[in-house]
Design a protein around this motif. Structure first.
Motif, mmCIF file in Angstrom:
data_model
loop_
_atom_site.group_PDB
_atom_site.id
_atom_site.type_symbol
_atom_site.label_atom_id
_atom_site.label_comp_id
_atom_site.label_asym_id
_atom_site.label_seq_id
_atom_site.Cartn_x
_atom_site.Cartn_y
_atom_site.Cartn_z
ATOM 1 N N UNK A 151 45.557 36.091 23.903
ATOM 2 C CA UNK A 151 45.048 37.453 24.036
ATOM 3 C C UNK A 151 46.016 38.289 24.871
ATOM 4 N N UNK A 152 46.162 39.561 24.515
ATOM 5 C CA UNK A 152 47.037 40.445 25.265
ATOM 6 C C UNK A 152 46.317 40.955 26.513
ATOM 7 N N UNK A 153 47.106 41.476 27.445
ATOM 8 C CA UNK A 153 46.516 42.040 28.661
ATOM 9 C C UNK A 153 45.599 43.206 28.333
ATOM 10 N N UNK A 154 45.976 44.000 27.338
ATOM 11 C CA UNK A 154 45.155 45.147 26.945
ATOM 12 C C UNK A 154 43.807 44.675 26.407
ATOM 13 N N UNK A 155 43.810 43.606 25.610
ATOM 14 C CA UNK A 155 42.562 43.078 25.054
ATOM 15 C C UNK A 155 41.666 42.515 26.158
ATOM 16 N N UNK A 156 42.262 41.821 27.109
ATOM 17 C CA UNK A 156 41.491 41.277 28.230
ATOM 18 C C UNK A 156 40.900 42.423 29.052
ATOM 19 N N UNK A 157 41.710 43.471 29.284
ATOM 20 C CA UNK A 157 41.243 44.623 30.061
ATOM 21 C C UNK A 157 40.070 45.309 29.369
ATOM 22 N N UNK A 158 40.147 45.455 28.049
ATOM 23 C CA UNK A 158 39.063 46.078 27.297
ATOM 24 C C UNK A 158 37.782 45.259 27.419
ATOM 25 N N UNK A 159 37.917 43.934 27.296
ATOM 26 C CA UNK A 159 36.748 43.059 27.372
ATOM 27 C C UNK A 159 36.118 43.098 28.768
ATOM 28 N N UNK A 160 36.945 43.253 29.803
ATOM 29 C CA UNK A 160 36.439 43.258 31.172
ATOM 30 C C UNK A 160 36.027 44.643 31.648
ATOM 31 N N UNK A 161 36.453 45.666 30.898
ATOM 32 C CA UNK A 161 36.134 47.027 31.304
ATOM 33 C C UNK A 161 36.920 47.492 32.515
ATOM 34 N N UNK A 162 38.169 47.025 32.621
ATOM 35 C CA UNK A 162 39.023 47.425 33.739
ATOM 36 C C UNK A 162 40.348 47.933 33.191
ATOM 37 N N UNK A 163 41.161 48.516 34.054
ATOM 38 C CA UNK A 163 42.470 49.010 33.645
ATOM 39 C C UNK A 163 43.398 47.841 33.310
ATOM 40 N N UNK A 164 44.328 48.077 32.406
ATOM 41 C CA UNK A 164 45.275 47.037 32.009
ATOM 42 C C UNK A 164 46.096 46.563 33.207
ATOM 43 N N UNK A 165 46.423 47.492 34.100
ATOM 44 C CA UNK A 165 47.231 47.133 35.265
ATOM 45 C C UNK A 165 46.524 46.093 36.135
ATOM 46 N N UNK A 166 45.186 46.181 36.221
ATOM 47 C CA UNK A 166 44.419 45.220 37.013
ATOM 48 C C UNK A 166 44.555 43.820 36.429
ATOM 49 N N UNK A 167 44.502 43.720 35.097
ATOM 50 C CA UNK A 167 44.632 42.433 34.422
ATOM 51 C C UNK A 167 46.040 41.875 34.590
ATOM 52 N N UNK A 168 47.045 42.727 34.423
ATOM 53 C CA UNK A 168 48.437 42.285 34.576
ATOM 54 C C UNK A 168 48.672 41.730 35.980
ATOM 55 N N UNK A 169 48.129 42.431 36.995
ATOM 56 C CA UNK A 169 48.285 41.970 38.377
ATOM 57 C C UNK A 169 47.574 40.640 38.599
ATOM 58 N N UNK A 170 46.360 40.504 38.061
ATOM 59 C CA UNK A 170 45.595 39.263 38.237
ATOM 60 C C UNK A 170 46.294 38.089 37.571
ATOM 61 N N UNK A 171 46.844 38.314 36.362
ATOM 62 C CA UNK A 171 47.535 37.229 35.665
ATOM 63 C C UNK A 171 48.836 36.867 36.387
#
Length: 266
Positions: A108-128
């Motif tokens: 899954x891409x960071x954008x897809x994970x962000x959409x599923x979590x309802x957060x900004x893509x940058x938050x997902x990129x930082x967490x990963x």
């Protein structure tokens, strides 16, 4: 308690185990210098030999392995940068990515994970990104067969010197650092208890212990340096480090003292 000769024999015959476990752990936790793990492991091996009771029926190799890995785990925890909140965010993000990856049949891409979590893509990129450098748990290597009955030739040639230098280096530490090292590695007391006794925070004890390990590492590097000056790892001032080396020289044998009194290799 083993006699001094028995203790020395246990240390000498099992020193390769320290190097093996340090290399294995460093492979999983590359943010911790291998030399620092080796220094922590060497201390743990010495204390294990001091406390070993053969009447319990446990092979010393297995007993020492447990003590060494425990010391590694303590060192890793003391260097852990992640707060509980950060760890929770990492865990949730990774779980969502794994679920999406399984459903999509691809990563899954960071954008897809962000959409599923309802957060900004940058938050997902930082967490990963944080997940990639999170401290790795030390796996129990008890199932692995590690031969440590006979030391490697190069270890046999240096083990006596290393042990002597390490003992003198511990004794020469600043008083509070020495008390902490002895309490943690020789007396196996919990950090919380040591902090209460010294009237400082848990974090302060961990920082002092880490700095003590760096000083010990610098002392060993200074003694065994070949040609070029070793890289300094301690964060104390140059004056404090030189004073530490002078204390080692004052108490050690002439062979060791000469190294610590001479200017460092250039």
């Amino acid at each position: 308690m083993p006699s001094r000769a028995e203790r020395n024999a246990l240390i000498e015959s099992n020193l390769p185990l320290v190097g093996y476990l340090a290399a294995e752990t460093h492979a999983r936790a590359t943010h911790i210098p291998r030399d620092e793990l080796a220094a922590v492991g060497a201390l743990a091996l010495v204390t294990a030999a001091e406390a070993f009771d053969a009447d319990l029926g446990v092979p010393f190799g297995a007993y020492a392995r447990r003590r060494i890995l425990g010391a590694f785990a303590d060192e890793m925890r003391s260097m852990d940068w992640a707060s509980r909140g950060i760890r929770k965010r990492i865990k949730e993000t990774v779980a969502v990515r794994e679920t999406l990856t399984s459903a999509l049949g691809r990563t899954a891409t960071a954008a897809e994970v962000a959409t599923a979590m309802g957060v900004a893509k940058e938050v997902v990129v930082e967490a990963l990104g944080d997940a990639a450098r999170t401290v790795t748990t030390i796996e129990d290597p008890s199932a692995r067969d590690v031969t440590a009955d006979v030391p490697l030739p190069e270890e046999s040639a240096l083990v006596g010197e290393r042990r002597e230098v390490l003992e003198q280096a511990v004794l020469a530490l600043p008083e509070r650092m020495r008390r902490i090292v002895q309490a943690v590695y020789f007396e196996e007391r919990p950090v919380k208890e040591i902090a209460e006794e010294l009237g400082v925070t848990h974090s302060a004890v961990s920082q002092q212990r880490s700095e003590a390990i760096r000083l010990l590492r610098d002392a060993l590097d200074r003694y065994f340096a070949e040609g070029s000056a070793p890289v300094t790892t301690t964060r104390v001032s140059a004056g404090a480090r030189d004073a530490y080396f002078s204390r080692i020289a004052d108490a050690a044998s002439a062979r060791i003292a000469d190294v610590f009194r001479d200017p460092a290799p250039a």
